[in-house]
Design an enzyme around this catalytic site. Structure first.
Site, PDB file in Angstrom:
ATOM      1  N   GLU A 122     -18.537  28.933  21.694  1.00  0.00           N
ATOM      2  CA  GLU A 122     -18.419  30.080  20.795  1.00  0.00           C
ATOM      3  C   GLU A 122     -17.948  29.592  19.432  1.00  0.00           C
ATOM      4  O   GLU A 122     -16.925  28.904  19.328  1.00  0.00           O
ATOM      5  CB  GLU A 122     -17.443  31.122  21.339  1.00  0.00           C
ATOM      6  CG  GLU A 122     -17.299  32.333  20.442  1.00  0.00           C
ATOM      7  CD  GLU A 122     -16.430  33.421  21.035  1.00  0.00           C
ATOM      8  OE1 GLU A 122     -16.308  34.493  20.410  1.00  0.00           O
ATOM      9  OE2 GLU A 122     -15.869  33.201  22.121  1.00  0.00           O
ATOM     10  N   GLU A 134     -12.641  27.665  15.946  1.00  0.00           N
ATOM     11  CA  GLU A 134     -12.154  28.622  14.956  1.00  0.00           C
ATOM     12  C   GLU A 134     -11.559  27.862  13.781  1.00  0.00           C
ATOM     13  O   GLU A 134     -10.790  26.920  13.960  1.00  0.00           O
ATOM     14  CB  GLU A 134     -11.106  29.548  15.574  1.00  0.00           C
ATOM     15  CG  GLU A 134     -10.513  30.563  14.611  1.00  0.00           C
ATOM     16  CD  GLU A 134     -11.570  31.448  13.962  1.00  0.00           C
ATOM     17  OE1 GLU A 134     -11.593  31.495  12.724  1.00  0.00           O
ATOM     18  OE2 GLU A 134     -12.377  32.064  14.687  1.00  0.00           O
ATOM     19  N   ASN A 147     -13.784  23.002  11.206  1.00  0.00           N
ATOM     20  CA  ASN A 147     -15.065  23.489  10.702  1.00  0.00           C
ATOM     21  C   ASN A 147     -16.185  23.098  11.649  1.00  0.00           C
ATOM     22  O   ASN A 147     -16.305  21.938  12.039  1.00  0.00           O
ATOM     23  CB  ASN A 147     -15.326  22.904   9.309  1.00  0.00           C
ATOM     24  CG  ASN A 147     -16.612  23.403   8.703  1.00  0.00           C
ATOM     25  OD1 ASN A 147     -17.682  22.921   9.042  1.00  0.00           O
ATOM     26  ND2 ASN A 147     -16.502  24.364   7.813  1.00  0.00           N
ATOM     27  N   ASP A 149     -20.326  35.409   8.585  1.00  0.00           N
ATOM     28  CA  ASP A 149     -20.348  35.926   7.216  1.00  0.00           C
ATOM     29  C   ASP A 149     -21.776  35.842   6.683  1.00  0.00           C
ATOM     30  O   ASP A 149     -22.377  34.775   6.668  1.00  0.00           O
ATOM     31  CB  ASP A 149     -19.409  35.099   6.337  1.00  0.00           C
ATOM     32  CG  ASP A 149     -19.109  35.792   5.015  1.00  0.00           C
ATOM     33  OD1 ASP A 149     -20.062  36.332   4.408  1.00  0.00           O
ATOM     34  OD2 ASP A 149     -17.945  35.795   4.597  1.00  0.00           O
ATOM     35  N   LYS A 158     -25.578  36.848  -1.294  1.00  0.00           N
ATOM     36  CA  LYS A 158     -26.015  36.428  -2.629  1.00  0.00           C
ATOM     37  C   LYS A 158     -26.838  35.134  -2.538  1.00  0.00           C
ATOM     38  O   LYS A 158     -26.503  34.247  -1.757  1.00  0.00           O
ATOM     39  CB  LYS A 158     -24.803  36.215  -3.537  1.00  0.00           C
ATOM     40  CG  LYS A 158     -24.042  37.495  -3.851  1.00  0.00           C
ATOM     41  CD  LYS A 158     -22.891  37.226  -4.813  1.00  0.00           C
ATOM     42  CE  LYS A 158     -22.165  38.512  -5.142  1.00  0.00           C
ATOM     43  NZ  LYS A 158     -21.022  38.270  -6.070  1.00  0.00           N
ATOM     44  N   ASP A 199     -24.345  42.624  11.933  1.00  0.00           N
ATOM     45  CA  ASP A 199     -24.524  44.031  11.559  1.00  0.00           C
ATOM     46  C   ASP A 199     -25.032  44.145  10.128  1.00  0.00           C
ATOM     47  O   ASP A 199     -25.020  45.222   9.541  1.00  0.00           O
ATOM     48  CB  ASP A 199     -23.219  44.808  11.733  1.00  0.00           C
ATOM     49  CG  ASP A 199     -22.087  44.219  10.902  1.00  0.00           C
ATOM     50  OD1 ASP A 199     -22.293  43.193  10.240  1.00  0.00           O
ATOM     51  OD2 ASP A 199     -20.974  44.792  10.927  1.00  0.00           O
TER      52      ASP A 199
END
Length: 217
Positions: free
Chosen positions: A51, A76, A103, A126, A130, A162
């Site tokens: 994950e 994470e 990372n 995320d 842009k 989403d």
């Protein structure tokens, strides 16, 4: 591969009592950024789920209890998320979970052995909508090749977002890679057990899901 830092970590100050409680669990559950061989960490007979990004870990223990015969590696970048999960470890004895603080680009490229992962789970990355932030997207050409190398043959990649723009981007970029085959009649509803998903449902937000099957020799 050119390394792009796609986040900003702001360290929070934690009280000494909090740090002392999780120090033991950090040593036992959090892996260092060195050579990571999943088969030396777990029972090699069980599948391994990876994950990328688990936030505050609100559905963390639900998955561990539901998939008791699955080994989990969870990455994470935010230390607060690691702390929140480790603080809850004092109430559980777990042998099928390892955490990585760092990372994902660096971890994938340098540490995880090839062809070891059965499923990769990426929820709500995320979107970086842009154009100038294109290289910051978690899903990109470089990461797709990394997924290819670490997933087992017939392994699966499960992505949720989403963001409509991001969903179009994901759909478009995967068309270029014949070895990832989209599954249309497959959906893991059990993975939707999280506060974030419930919030989206309450707000009537559309959730776009992508499940890809890795077809390689």
């Amino acid at each position: 591969m050119f390394f792009i830092k796609s986040y900003v970590c702001r360290e929070k100050k934690y009280i000494l009592k909090y740090n002392l409680k999780i120090h033991y669990y950090w040593q036992n559950y959090v892996l260092l950024n060195n050579d990571i061989n999943p088969y030396l960490l777990f029972d090699f007979r069980n599948k391994i789920f990876l994950e990328i990004g688990f936030g505050n870990g609100d559905n963390f223990f639900f998955f561990l209890n539901f998939f008791k015969n699955i080994n989990f590696i969870r990455i994470e970048i935010y230390k607060s998320g690691i702390y929140n999960v480790l603080f809850k470890f004092q109430y559980s004895i777990l042998n099928n979970i390892k955490l990585i603080y760092g990372n994902f680009n660096y971890i994938f490229k340098n540490n995880i052995y090839n062809n070891n992962i059965d499923l990769i789970k990426i929820f709500y990355p995320d979107p970086w909508v842009k154009n100038k932030h294109y290289k910051r997207k978690l899903i990109n050409n470089d990461s797709i090749f990394l997924f290819f190398f670490i997933l087992k043959k017939k392994g699966k990649l499960f992505i949720l977002t989403d963001c409509y723009q991001y969903s179009l981007f994901i759909k478009k970029i995967f068309i270029n890679y014949y070895f990832f085959i989209k599954l249309y009649n497959c959906f893991f509803e059990i993975f939707l057990n999280s506060k974030f998903n419930y919030k989206n449902l309450l707000l009537n937000k559309v959730i776009f899901n992508f499940i890809y099957y890795l077809n390689k020799l």
